[in-house]
Design an enzyme around this catalytic site. Structure first.
Site, short mmCIF file in Angstrom:
data_model
loop_
_atom_site.label_atom_id
_atom_site.label_comp_id
_atom_site.label_asym_id
_atom_site.label_seq_id
_atom_site.Cartn_x
_atom_site.Cartn_y
_atom_site.Cartn_z
CG ASP A 84 -0.32 0.03 2.55
OD1 ASP A 84 1.00 -0.64 2.66
OD2 ASP A 84 -1.03 0.95 3.80
CD GLU A 177 4.40 1.19 6.65
OE1 GLU A 177 4.92 0.56 7.95
OE2 GLU A 177 3.95 1.25 6.07
#
EC number: 3.4.11.4
Length: 407
Positions: A84, A177
């Site tokens: 991400d 994350e």
């Protein structure tokens, strides 16, 4: 170019929007991360020779294995990166490639933005190098697609050079994350290694095993709304309560005034009306005692305000997010000593400093796998001024290869 496919691989990855969503209740938080894993990364992992490549829909992790080709190299080492990107526009990423940067301003596409060495003196560290920047309308996504590209490139190099002996290698690419939940569902049993590294750091040489301990703070303020013309001695303005609460926190203990090992309180959001307001904070510190003291302080402020108001109008909700992984890693510094040795052999000076943030490695370390962090190259991350040096990425690939060959 030292590794033929590294740049193209990185450019391909960053053009996929994998921005995570803090308001989502799914794993991954955005469908695009799963699509990225299944349609781009998984086929590529299989093509470059990783075995047992599988995606876990429960935790969003894509995992593969490269077995050792020398039975005397008995260690098992893992490498982890996140798919991400941060909370900034990631749609239609259009990277610029600046060959042989010679200093001075870099205009970011046709936008009105530029990378200026006066504002960003770190640019001066990259004279003569190839820089990849944004076009000024998006972030770049080097955090952490540079890490993914580096791991992939290292594996591709090893499988194309079977005479190079290496230990067992595990690779994991995970979600979310950036919103702090990526490792919440990580399965240690599916990642059997002695230790691992997140390839999620910044400039050349970073080697980190200290992170913040982190908590999220939500404070709700309950007001009482009456007509302002007749409000005397009746109105209780929830927004004013929020301001009063914030002013009771130490003004110099905010991110913009702290560095090194100093912790902080950071107001990240404030919404509301006279009737009700809500403030969102993050609390960060390195030492356990200081971290706990910060949480006690906000509880005490709320209690004091409620006592003054004569009723409970300030409601505090605290949730720990992750803890300083130093507590785990310092018990066995093998991963750090190995990384230092490899970097020094590659003429890279290890830069061992605390991470003023966190990584997936923070949580994974407390699950039983010591997981320090290694540089991946990104600079000015999380916004339009993000850039990365191709040469730093190449050096990160060198380090990965060095680690698994020396294990």
């Amino acid at each position: 170019m030292k590794y033929d496919n590294l740049l193209d691989r990185f450019i391909k990855y960053v053009k996929v929007n994998t921005r995570s969503d803090p308001d989502s209740e799914t794993t991954p938080s955005t469908e695009s991360q799963e699509v990225f894993a299944l349609t781009i990364l998984k086929p590529e992992m299989e093509a470059i020779g990783l075995q047992d490549v599988h995606y876990n829909p429960v935790n969003g992790y894509l995992i593969g294995t490269l077995p050792a080709n020398n039975p005397t190299l008995t260690r098992k080492i893992g490498f982890i990166a996140h798919m991400d990107t941060a909370d900034f526009n990631a749609e239609n990423v259009n990277p610029q490639i600046i060959d042989n940067y010679q200093g001075g301003d870099i205009t970011l596409g046709s936008s009105n933005y530029k990378l200026d060495p006066e504002a960003f003196p770190n640019l001066n560290n990259y004279i003569g190098q190839t820089l990849i920047t944004t076009d000024g309308t998006t972030l770049l996504g080097a955090d952490d697609k540079s890490g993914i590209a580096e791991i992939m490139t290292a594996i591709e190099f090893l499988t194309s050079q079977p005479q190079i002996e290496h230990c067992d290698i595990k690779v994991a690419f995970g979600p979310d994350e950036e919103i702090g939940v990526g490792a919440d569902k990580f399965e240690v049993a599916d990642f059997e290694v002695d230790f691992a590294y997140t390839m999620d750091g910044g400039p050349l040489g970073e080697l980190q095993y200290e992170t913040f301990s982190a908590a999220a703070l939500e404070v709700t303020f309950l007001g009482r709304n009456v007509h302002p013309g007749t409000a005397k001695d009746q109105m209780i303005n929830a927004l004013q309560l929020a301001i009063d609460f914030h002013e009771k926190l130490p003004a110099k203990e905010r991110p913009e005034y702290t560095d090194g090992y100093q912790g902080f309180y950071h107001l990240t959001g404030l919404t509301g009306t006279v009737e009700e307001a809500r403030a969102s904070y993050i609390i960060r510190d390195f030492e356990e005692a200081s971290f706990e003291a910060r949480k006690v302080k906000v509880e005490n402020i709320a209690q004091s305000m409620n006592a003054h108001l004569g009723t409970k109008r300030v409601l505090v909700e605290l949730n720990d997010q992750y803890y300083n992984m130093k507590k785990v890693i310092e018990k066995d510094m093998t991963a750090i000593e190995l990384a230092k040795e490899v970097m020094e052999e590659l003429a890279i000076k290890p830069v061992i400093e605390p991470i003023r943030g966190g990584t997936d490695g923070s949580k994974i370390s407390f699950m039983g796998i010591p997981t320090p962090n290694i540089f991946a190259g990104g600079e000015n991350m999380h916004g339009r001024f993000e850039f990365v040096s191709l040469q730093t990425m190449e050096r990160a690939v060198d380090v990965i290869i060095g680690l698994v060959c020396k294990a």
